[in-house]
Design an enzyme around this catalytic site. Sequence first.
Site, PDB file in Angstrom:
ATOM      1  N   HIS A 117       4.360  45.846 -33.269  1.00 57.70           N
ATOM      2  CA  HIS A 117       5.596  45.970 -32.492  1.00 57.70           C
ATOM      3  C   HIS A 117       6.132  44.586 -32.166  1.00 57.70           C
ATOM      4  O   HIS A 117       5.472  43.566 -32.416  1.00 57.70           O
ATOM      5  CB  HIS A 117       5.372  46.792 -31.223  1.00 57.70           C
ATOM      6  CG  HIS A 117       4.428  46.181 -30.230  1.00 57.70           C
ATOM      7  ND1 HIS A 117       3.084  45.984 -30.479  1.00 57.70           N
ATOM      8  CD2 HIS A 117       4.627  45.722 -28.957  1.00 57.70           C
ATOM      9  CE1 HIS A 117       2.508  45.445 -29.412  1.00 57.70           C
ATOM     10  NE2 HIS A 117       3.428  45.279 -28.484  1.00 57.70           N
ATOM     11  N   HIS A 133       6.755  42.774 -29.461  1.00 57.87           N
ATOM     12  CA  HIS A 133       6.442  41.955 -28.298  1.00 57.87           C
ATOM     13  C   HIS A 133       5.813  40.657 -28.809  1.00 57.87           C
ATOM     14  O   HIS A 133       4.976  40.682 -29.719  1.00 57.87           O
ATOM     15  CB  HIS A 133       5.500  42.684 -27.340  1.00 57.87           C
ATOM     16  CG  HIS A 133       6.212  43.693 -26.471  1.00 57.87           C
ATOM     17  ND1 HIS A 133       5.564  44.736 -25.840  1.00 57.87           N
ATOM     18  CD2 HIS A 133       7.523  43.805 -26.127  1.00 57.87           C
ATOM     19  CE1 HIS A 133       6.453  45.450 -25.148  1.00 57.87           C
ATOM     20  NE2 HIS A 133       7.642  44.901 -25.304  1.00 57.87           N
ATOM     21  N   ASP A 185       3.546  38.540 -28.146  1.00 55.85           N
ATOM     22  CA  ASP A 185       2.118  38.260 -28.312  1.00 55.85           C
ATOM     23  C   ASP A 185       1.529  38.943 -29.539  1.00 55.85           C
ATOM     24  O   ASP A 185       0.339  38.786 -29.826  1.00 55.85           O
ATOM     25  CB  ASP A 185       1.330  38.647 -27.051  1.00 55.85           C
ATOM     26  CG  ASP A 185       1.506  40.095 -26.634  1.00 55.85           C
ATOM     27  OD1 ASP A 185       2.605  40.647 -26.847  1.00 55.85           O
ATOM     28  OD2 ASP A 185       0.554  40.680 -26.081  1.00 55.85           O
ATOM     29  N   HIS A 186       2.381  39.657 -30.283  1.00 50.90           N
ATOM     30  CA  HIS A 186       1.900  40.320 -31.503  1.00 50.90           C
ATOM     31  C   HIS A 186       2.575  39.797 -32.772  1.00 50.90           C
ATOM     32  O   HIS A 186       2.161  40.180 -33.871  1.00 50.90           O
ATOM     33  CB  HIS A 186       2.103  41.826 -31.404  1.00 50.90           C
ATOM     34  CG  HIS A 186       1.206  42.460 -30.385  1.00 50.90           C
ATOM     35  ND1 HIS A 186       0.040  43.117 -30.701  1.00 50.90           N
ATOM     36  CD2 HIS A 186       1.291  42.497 -29.023  1.00 50.90           C
ATOM     37  CE1 HIS A 186      -0.553  43.538 -29.596  1.00 50.90           C
ATOM     38  NE2 HIS A 186       0.191  43.168 -28.555  1.00 50.90           N
ATOM     39  N   HIS A 228       4.150  53.166 -26.238  1.00 53.84           N
ATOM     40  CA  HIS A 228       4.315  51.872 -25.570  1.00 53.84           C
ATOM     41  C   HIS A 228       5.752  51.755 -25.072  1.00 53.84           C
ATOM     42  O   HIS A 228       6.553  52.681 -25.227  1.00 53.84           O
ATOM     43  CB  HIS A 228       3.949  50.749 -26.536  1.00 53.84           C
ATOM     44  CG  HIS A 228       3.718  49.435 -25.874  1.00 53.84           C
ATOM     45  ND1 HIS A 228       3.051  49.298 -24.670  1.00 53.84           N
ATOM     46  CD2 HIS A 228       4.073  48.164 -26.243  1.00 53.84           C
ATOM     47  CE1 HIS A 228       2.992  48.025 -24.344  1.00 53.84           C
ATOM     48  NE2 HIS A 228       3.611  47.322 -25.273  1.00 53.84           N
ATOM     49  N   ASP A 242      -0.363  48.157 -28.961  1.00 51.44           N
ATOM     50  CA  ASP A 242      -0.576  48.491 -27.563  1.00 51.44           C
ATOM     51  C   ASP A 242      -0.176  49.950 -27.342  1.00 51.44           C
ATOM     52  O   ASP A 242       0.753  50.432 -27.960  1.00 51.44           O
ATOM     53  CB  ASP A 242       0.288  47.624 -26.672  1.00 51.44           C
ATOM     54  CG  ASP A 242       0.026  46.132 -26.798  1.00 51.44           C
ATOM     55  OD1 ASP A 242      -0.775  45.739 -27.675  1.00 51.44           O
ATOM     56  OD2 ASP A 242       0.642  45.348 -26.071  1.00 51.44           O
ATOM     57  N   HIS A 261      -7.487  43.422 -26.280  1.00 53.74           N
ATOM     58  CA  HIS A 261      -6.212  43.283 -25.589  1.00 53.74           C
ATOM     59  C   HIS A 261      -6.425  43.247 -24.074  1.00 53.74           C
ATOM     60  O   HIS A 261      -5.724  43.891 -23.294  1.00 53.74           O
ATOM     61  CB  HIS A 261      -5.248  44.418 -25.972  1.00 53.74           C
ATOM     62  CG  HIS A 261      -3.807  44.090 -25.704  1.00 53.74           C
ATOM     63  ND1 HIS A 261      -3.160  44.456 -24.546  1.00 53.74           N
ATOM     64  CD2 HIS A 261      -2.892  43.425 -26.430  1.00 53.74           C
ATOM     65  CE1 HIS A 261      -1.907  44.047 -24.573  1.00 53.74           C
ATOM     66  NE2 HIS A 261      -1.712  43.407 -25.721  1.00 53.74           N
TER      67      HIS A 261
END
Length: 314
Positions: free
Chosen positions: A62, A64, A66-67, A142, A212, A270
């Site tokens: 996805h 976000h 941090d990914h 999410h 997530d 995570h």
Amino acid sequence: MGLTLHILGCHSATPKADAQPSAQLLDIDGHMFLIDCGEGTQVALRKNKIKFARIKQIFISHLHGDHYFGLFGLIGTFNLLGRTEPLDIFGPTGLKEIILMSLKIGASWTKFPLRFHELNQNESALIFEDEKVTVRTLPLDHRIYTNGFLFEQKPKPRILNPQAAREFEVSSAYFNKAKQGHWVQDNAGNPVDFRAITHDPPKQISYAYCSDTAFYPPLAQLIKGVTLLYHESTFLSQHEDLCGATKHSTAVQAAEMGQKAKAKFLLLGHYSGRYKSLADFKIEATKVFPQVYLARENAVFTLEDGGVSELTEI
């Protein structure tokens, strides 16, 4: 052969000196897949002595940061290393626009083809297949559109029992046919059951990457019987009240998913940066699901073909 999983990053939100955001390198039967690409991924690849050229597919869960924020730098490094082979990138709709805009503004177009496979379906779908592995999306719950990914070995041939083949007087010309699960015949022309001269093949190994997500019961049916389940465990039980707004899970909820899915092994990750120690994650999860492991930066987990004996951490 079998499965080897390199944990490149396994913490949530912002990177720290000893806590990197999500990224994993999965090797199934020699096929390497990069799963998520948080900041610092290419440095972690160097530390793990992974040859960049072996990465041919990248899967982004996805959008976000941090990914996927590490993807810009990794693509740039591929280019500087003189890559010419195509790179396939699977991720949500919008990822292509983000990456191409960055390359355009920086006047840094790659010398190799970037092939984007944008995802927008809300049901599990087959998105990659080769001679050894299939990859399916796993819709998650999410705050934005998010997929997990299910990697599965294709069935392997049965294993020839040479002694039994000799006893049944089966010619070597029929060995491959028997290994594929077909009846054959002996030298006199009599039928021979393939099971009489072969052993069952190794049990297929499968790996589900789920980060997530909030606790999402429909997921269990999609990953039923999975060998190794990676499920996010951002919080401990004392902070379960935060799961609703953030759409994340606790270690206990991850364990409950492992139980519902009848997974063989559960890998947690995570983690929220609010916790000083990871030990409590395993303690809480093990009360629900027995085979629990903790993802840690630069840890390597292996499963031999068959995948039913032991998950080994190197």
